[in-house]
Design an enzyme around this catalytic site. Structure first.
Site, short mmCIF file in Angstrom:
data_model
loop_
_atom_site.label_atom_id
_atom_site.label_comp_id
_atom_site.label_asym_id
_atom_site.label_seq_id
_atom_site.Cartn_x
_atom_site.Cartn_y
_atom_site.Cartn_z
N GLY A 188 3.84 6.91 8.08
CA GLY A 188 5.23 6.91 7.64
C GLY A 188 6.01 5.70 8.12
O GLY A 188 7.07 5.38 7.60
N ASN A 189 5.49 5.00 9.14
CA ASN A 189 6.13 3.78 9.65
C ASN A 189 5.88 2.57 8.76
O ASN A 189 6.62 1.58 8.82
CB ASN A 189 5.63 3.44 11.05
CG ASN A 189 6.46 4.09 12.15
OD1 ASN A 189 5.95 4.88 12.93
ND2 ASN A 189 7.74 3.77 12.20
N SER A 190 4.80 2.60 7.98
CA SER A 190 4.43 1.43 7.20
C SER A 190 5.56 0.97 6.30
O SER A 190 6.20 1.76 5.62
CB SER A 190 3.21 1.73 6.34
OG SER A 190 2.02 1.49 7.04
N ILE A 212 -17.15 -20.89 3.20
CA ILE A 212 -17.14 -21.36 4.59
C ILE A 212 -17.82 -20.34 5.49
O ILE A 212 -18.01 -19.18 5.12
CB ILE A 212 -15.70 -21.61 5.08
CG1 ILE A 212 -14.87 -20.33 4.95
CG2 ILE A 212 -15.07 -22.78 4.34
CD1 ILE A 212 -13.46 -20.44 5.53
N HIS A 253 0.81 -1.22 0.00
CA HIS A 253 0.00 0.00 0.00
C HIS A 253 0.85 1.27 0.00
O HIS A 253 0.36 2.34 -0.36
CB HIS A 253 -0.97 0.00 1.20
CG HIS A 253 -0.34 0.25 2.52
ND1 HIS A 253 0.01 -0.76 3.39
CD2 HIS A 253 0.00 1.40 3.16
CE1 HIS A 253 0.50 -0.24 4.49
NE2 HIS A 253 0.53 1.07 4.38
N ASP A 263 0.08 -7.57 1.43
CA ASP A 263 0.56 -6.20 1.57
C ASP A 263 2.09 -6.14 1.57
O ASP A 263 2.69 -5.37 2.33
CB ASP A 263 0.01 -5.56 2.85
CG ASP A 263 0.16 -4.04 2.83
OD1 ASP A 263 0.24 -3.46 1.73
OD2 ASP A 263 0.21 -3.43 3.92
N LEU A 284 -9.24 -24.21 -2.50
CA LEU A 284 -10.09 -25.40 -2.34
C LEU A 284 -11.38 -25.32 -3.14
O LEU A 284 -11.91 -26.34 -3.56
CB LEU A 284 -10.45 -25.60 -0.86
CG LEU A 284 -9.38 -26.15 0.07
CD1 LEU A 284 -9.95 -26.29 1.48
CD2 LEU A 284 -8.88 -27.49 -0.43
N GLY A 285 -11.92 -24.12 -3.31
CA GLY A 285 -13.20 -24.00 -3.99
C GLY A 285 -14.37 -24.25 -3.06
O GLY A 285 -15.32 -24.95 -3.41
N VAL A 286 -14.30 -23.68 -1.86
CA VAL A 286 -15.40 -23.82 -0.89
C VAL A 286 -15.78 -22.44 -0.36
O VAL A 286 -14.95 -21.53 -0.32
CB VAL A 286 -15.03 -24.73 0.29
CG1 VAL A 286 -14.75 -26.14 -0.17
CG2 VAL A 286 -13.83 -24.17 1.07
#
Length: 472
Positions: free
Chosen positions: A217-219, A278, A116, A146, A274-276
């Protein structure tokens, strides 16, 4: 009767002297000294500034310093709007500048930061500890975790030692170095408050929670253990005010390094699928399934051609373990499956009809892993849908719609609160009749507009507003 004297003045004076002498020495011996760590690590921590053209900035972009910020998890880089002479407000047609942090992890000039921080940047500038300023190239970024990788061309670069986040323990001392509000190489410290935290829309990352002060600014900056090793990347905070409130979250370095390897080698990240669809196992559901405690991920639906359906999984199965790793809650499942390489076998421990069964599934690859695999509806909304048969329509009391099979945790639909299993009835007052019709509709709609979306969830109709991304 003469009562014994429990507290004589001489005894109290002796205790006071003992505390005066012993307490400072005890405290000093227990508190860590970060000076050596900072001297060693600071040269490899960088300041990152980005520039975006004004025409690319959407009205949805969050700006630090607004009048009211709700209590949400926020990515935290530093938006800085350049002021013209005299300090007048920034004009809307001027470029926008942002600040963040990062660190050099490879002597060839590879830098790790948050996705980001550099998202939609037209120019990325890296400032080193020795005041050199260099343009950086974006090697790749993965929004689901991220993590982003940059590359600079320079000699005599310092690098950081990479630790292992799997060894971290709650209560352990950690420190951060970054550029809050543009103040380069600021150091803050604290302890690890919790590990393996799952945050909304970030199900692929088992976050490290700390009380280290993190601000705009820490990100993208590193989180260190006391040995000076990087154990995480500072990424988010929980805030009501827009500022630091005591809860910070870092991406474990083990996760970040795996992402970095794939970005450098392939340009994108592949994840298991997996194609589920949940849902959480509540206390009442656990009791109805004969479980002693609420745990696992309940399968609410399956994609007909997905790996789970082809391996024999069924709606109503509760997934308890993935390769012997416990699924303590439903939000844990996507991360554990996402860590499995596509086309690899995974063993699932499943509760079915009151008995535990082991089912082997050949994991597929999450659609959207690369641009050529993306469908229009997935790009613009972050969903995949299935047709809705006539029986289901009659049960829900609707004439049209499609069932949502998957929701990308980082997409627009997830941000609006849409879940797998919801039925998408209409967008912008246009009825949805089939997946193909939805795809065609989204392809023709203009970019960056907000539309009302009518959903049906468990027989109840309600609207949400969703902003469309760019069409493919």
């Amino acid at each position: 009767m003469v009562r014994p004297k429990l507290h004589s003045p001489s005894w109290l004076m002796s205790l006071a002297l003992l505390l005066m002498v012993a307490t400072p020495a005890f405290a000093e011996s227990q508190l860590p000294d970060f000076t050596e760590l900072v001297d060693m690590a600071a040269p490899a921590v960088v300041n990152i500034s980005t520039t975006r053209d004004a025409e690319r900035i959407t009205t949805s972009s969050q700006q630090f310093g607004g009048q009211e910020v709700p209590e949400i998890f926020r990515h935290f880089f530093g938006d800085r709007l350049p002021l013209p002479p005299g300090g007048a407000p920034n004009r809307g047609d001027e470029p926008r500048h942002s600040l963040g942090s990062g660190f050099i992890f490879d002597e060839d000039g590879y830098i790790m930061t948050n996705a980001h921080v550099v998202k939609e940047a037209d120019e990325i500038l890296v400032r080193l500890n020795d005041r050199r300023e260099l343009k950086a190239e974006l090697v790749g970024a993965d929004e689901k975790t991220d993590v982003a990788i940059l590359k600079i061309e320079a000699d005599n670069l310092s690098t950081l030692d990479i630790g292992e986040s799997t060894d971290l323990k709650v209560g352990q001392w950690v420190a951060a170095i970054g550029s809050p509000f543009g103040f380069d190489h600021s150091v803050t410290s604290g302890i690890i408050s919790a590990i393996n935290r799952t945050l909304p829309q970030d199900v692929y990352v088992p976050f490290i929670q700390t009380d280290v002060a993190i601000n705009p600014g820490n990100s993208g900056g590193p989180l260190f253990n006391l040995d000076g090793e990087v154990v995480g990347i500072n990424s988010q905070i929980l805030t009501r005010s827009g500022g630091y409130m005591g809860l910070s979250f870092a991406i474990p370095i083990d996760v970040a390094m795996d992402v970095a390897k794939q970005l450098r080698e392939d340009g994108h990240v592949s994840r298991g699928w997996l194609g589920v669809s949940i849902q959480p196992v509540t206390k009442d559901l656990a009791e109805s399934f004969g479980m002693e405690q609420a745990e696992g991920a309940l399968i609410a639906g399956l994609e007909p051609s997905g790996p789970a359906a082809e391996s024999g999984l069924q709606a109503g199965d509760i997934i308890l373990e993935v390769n012997d790793q416990e699924v303590d809650r439903s939000s844990t499942l996507p991360r554990l499956v996402g860590e499995v390489a596509p086309n690899a076998d995974v063993e699932l421990t499943v509760l079915r009809d009151g008995r535990n069964e082991t089912i082997t599934v050949e994991v597929g690859e999450w659609p959207n892993a690369s641009p050529e695999q993306s469908d229009s509806d997935q790009i613009r909304l972050g969903i995949a849908v299935q047709p809705l048969n006539d029986t289901a329509k009659r049960q829900l009391g609707i004439d049209n719609g499609v069932r949502i099979a998957r929701v990308d945790p980082t997409g627009q639909a997830a941000a609006a609160g849409i879940r797998p299993g919801d039925v998408l009835v209409s967008i912008g007052q246009q009825p949805i009749e089939s997946p193909d019709q939805l795809k065609e509709m989204l392809t023709n709609l203009p970019d960056d507009q907000t539309l009302p979306v009518l959903l049906n969830r468990e027989g109840r109709a309600y609207f949400v507003a969703i902003q469309l991304g760019k069409a493919s």
